[in-house]
Motif scaffolding. Structure first.
Motif, mmCIF file in Angstrom:
data_model
loop_
_atom_site.group_PDB
_atom_site.id
_atom_site.type_symbol
_atom_site.label_atom_id
_atom_site.label_comp_id
_atom_site.label_asym_id
_atom_site.label_seq_id
_atom_site.Cartn_x
_atom_site.Cartn_y
_atom_site.Cartn_z
ATOM 1 N N UNK A 1 0.741 -1.151 0.171
ATOM 2 C CA UNK A 1 0.218 -0.151 0.029
ATOM 3 C C UNK A 1 0.752 0.617 -0.057
ATOM 4 N N UNK A 2 2.054 1.297 0.699
ATOM 5 C CA UNK A 2 2.303 2.488 0.696
ATOM 6 C C UNK A 2 3.552 2.405 -0.508
ATOM 7 N N UNK A 3 3.600 1.625 -1.552
ATOM 8 C CA UNK A 3 3.987 2.544 -2.660
ATOM 9 C C UNK A 3 2.952 2.887 -3.736
ATOM 10 N N UNK A 4 1.605 2.500 -3.304
ATOM 11 C CA UNK A 4 0.221 2.433 -4.177
ATOM 12 C C UNK A 4 0.594 4.039 -4.121
ATOM 13 N N UNK A 5 0.350 4.279 -2.076
ATOM 14 C CA UNK A 5 0.551 6.184 -2.148
ATOM 15 C C UNK A 5 1.340 6.920 -3.321
ATOM 16 N N UNK A 6 2.238 6.990 -2.836
ATOM 17 C CA UNK A 6 2.871 6.642 -3.417
ATOM 18 C C UNK A 6 3.283 7.388 -5.290
ATOM 19 N N UNK A 7 2.971 6.738 -5.911
ATOM 20 C CA UNK A 7 2.208 6.607 -6.783
ATOM 21 C C UNK A 7 1.313 7.339 -7.318
ATOM 22 N N UNK A 8 0.622 7.328 -6.418
ATOM 23 C CA UNK A 8 -0.827 8.754 -6.731
ATOM 24 C C UNK A 8 0.120 9.672 -5.983
ATOM 25 N N UNK A 9 0.740 9.971 -5.278
ATOM 26 C CA UNK A 9 1.285 11.380 -4.946
ATOM 27 C C UNK A 9 2.021 11.633 -6.260
ATOM 28 N N UNK A 10 2.874 11.414 -6.623
ATOM 29 C CA UNK A 10 3.791 11.417 -8.051
ATOM 30 C C UNK A 10 2.870 11.907 -8.898
#
Length: 449
Positions: free
Chosen positions: A317-326
């Protein structure tokens, strides 16, 4: 995920239903909808109107015309045409009172009125004051006949309306052969007015029929679309569940096959039992693969296009959130350190997919809205709690087409139902949206065991 953007189809469907039922804000629009709503055989005009005064309107209007035309007809026939008082009264009743029947049975009313009008024209041939008057249709007859044409046009089919119009013209032509001298012929006037009224009201009825058919088709399409979406989402979840269960079955197979080598000195009945367990596990895996091929519906299997990669979980989920922030979406993540500990694969995958669907909906429907994602445990070793909350959209939101698939909430509900959990979604007072899911571990363990 604001209220306006998340439920555009539902809002539009509700507004369309209100327009069809005559519950709009504009009184003229309400009346236009009621006017276009076709009446079915055996029903009165406006019988399907939502308000009582609208349903009573045809009876009131026709009653006013009857009350007005009856004494006027008798007076004109007696004073202007010189007709006998008794015959004038009988003609007045025969030509006006059947109009009351036109609200429910316009064809029968038309037949009665036309016969009365023709009989009146024949009786006026011998009247003393017919010279200088209109004939064969006096003014009162023309007015009452047009009221009848309105009722016919709003009720009957085009074929019936054409037959009525031609019969009206034919009656006037036949009466014209015995036209008395010195009268003003009104055959053409009656024929033209009747045709115009029938054409106008018939067009309104055809418009109402067309709108009703479109509404029925939209309802059918919407139901089929929802059913197809649900089936597609269930098939996708089944494929992902296959990967989870297949992993456990493969482990069971390997353990059962390797048991005689890992545990030397095993008795022969025990070896046979382990061999049966391994054979049953392999057979189950084969059945699951065949079922998965059917669910995919594309004829692929194994390495030919199958989804053989590992499925994501809470740890990603951490990677998913980071991709959304980018991607430009402001998202804050609160991920408990123990959230992914000893979590069954079904709950692990469902939590990730729920967050993924929720963030996708935020990006699609509420761009620029500040979003908070929280994944935690209700207690050490307790249920997994997933919460996604976003504020109102900062950018202009483009309304989604009503023909969209709508996989978001449907997929979330199916995943939560798979684990035996609960899902709570809905708009917030400030215009944002909230998705809250509780995924119990015990039920999920039962499902995957």
């Amino acid at each position: 995920m604001s209220l306006k953007s998340r439920f555009p189809a539902r809002v539009r469907n509700r507004k369309a239903r209100e327009r069809r039922e005559g519950r709009g804000t504009d009184p003229l629009d309400r009346f236009a909808v009621v006017l276009r709503t076709p009446a079915r055989p055996g029903e009165a005009l406006f019988a399907r109107a939502p308000r009582r005064w609208q349903r009573m309107l045809p009876f009131t209007v026709v009653g006013i015309f009857v009350i007005t035309l009856l004494p006027v007809t008798i007076a004109v026939l007696t004073n202007d045409y010189g007709a006998n008082g008794g015959w004038a009264g009988a003609l007045g009743v025969a030509q006006t009172v059947p109009l009351l029947l036109a609200v429910t049975r316009p064809v029968s009313a038309w037949a009665m009125v036309l016969c009365a009008d023709v009989a009146g024209a024949v009786l006026l041939l011998g009247a003393d004051g017919v010279a200088g008057q209109t004939w064969p249709w006096p003014p009162m007859v023309i007015v009452g006949y047009q009221v009848l044409m309105v009722c016919l046009g709003l009720r009957e089919s085009v074929r019936t309306l054409v037959q009525v119009w031609l019969a009206t013209g034919a009656a006037g032509v036949v009466l014209g052969f015995s036209e008395p001298s010195g009268v003003t012929n009104t055959v053409a006037l009656q024929f033209v007015l009747s045709g115009a009224v029938l054409a106008l009201t018939g067009a309104l009825r055809q418009l109402g029929d067309a709108r009703q058919r479109i509404a029925e088709q939209e309802s059918i399409s919407e139901a089929e679309r929802a059913r197809r979406t649900l089936l597609e989402e269930r098939a996708r979840i089944a494929r992902e569940l296959h990967d989870v269960v297949a992993h456990h079955m493969s482990v069971i197979t390997v353990q059962a096959d390797s048991a005689p080598y890992r545990l030397p000195g095993m008795a022969e009945p025990v070896r046979e039992e382990f061999a049966a367990i391994a054979a049953g596990a392999r057979e189950s895996l084969g059945e699951m693969r065949r079922l998965l091929t059917v669910l995919r519906g594309d004829g692929t299997n194994g390495a030919e296009g199958g989804e053989l990669f590992p499925q994501p979980g809470i740890g990603r989920i951490q990677q998913l959130v980071e991709a959304t922030v980018r991607a430009g979406q402001p998202v804050e993540l609160s991920l408990a350190s123990a959230a992914a500990e000893e979590v069954p694969p079904a709950v692990d995958l469902s939590a990730y997919r729920i967050v993924q669907e929720a963030l996708a909906n935020v990006v699609r429907h509420a761009p620029g809205a500040r979003t908070r994602v929280s994944v935690s445990r209700s207690a050490p070793g307790g249920d997994v709690l997933v919460l996604v909350v976003n504020g109102p959209a900062r950018d202009a939101v483009v309304e989604v087409e009503s023909s969209g698939t709508g996989h978001g909430l449907v997929g979330m509900r199916e995943r939560v139902r798979l684990t035996g959990g609960t899902l709570d979604t809905g708009p917030l007072p400030d215009g944002g949206f909230r998705v809250a899911a509780r995924l119990p571990l015990n039920d999920a363990e039962k499902e995957t065991s």
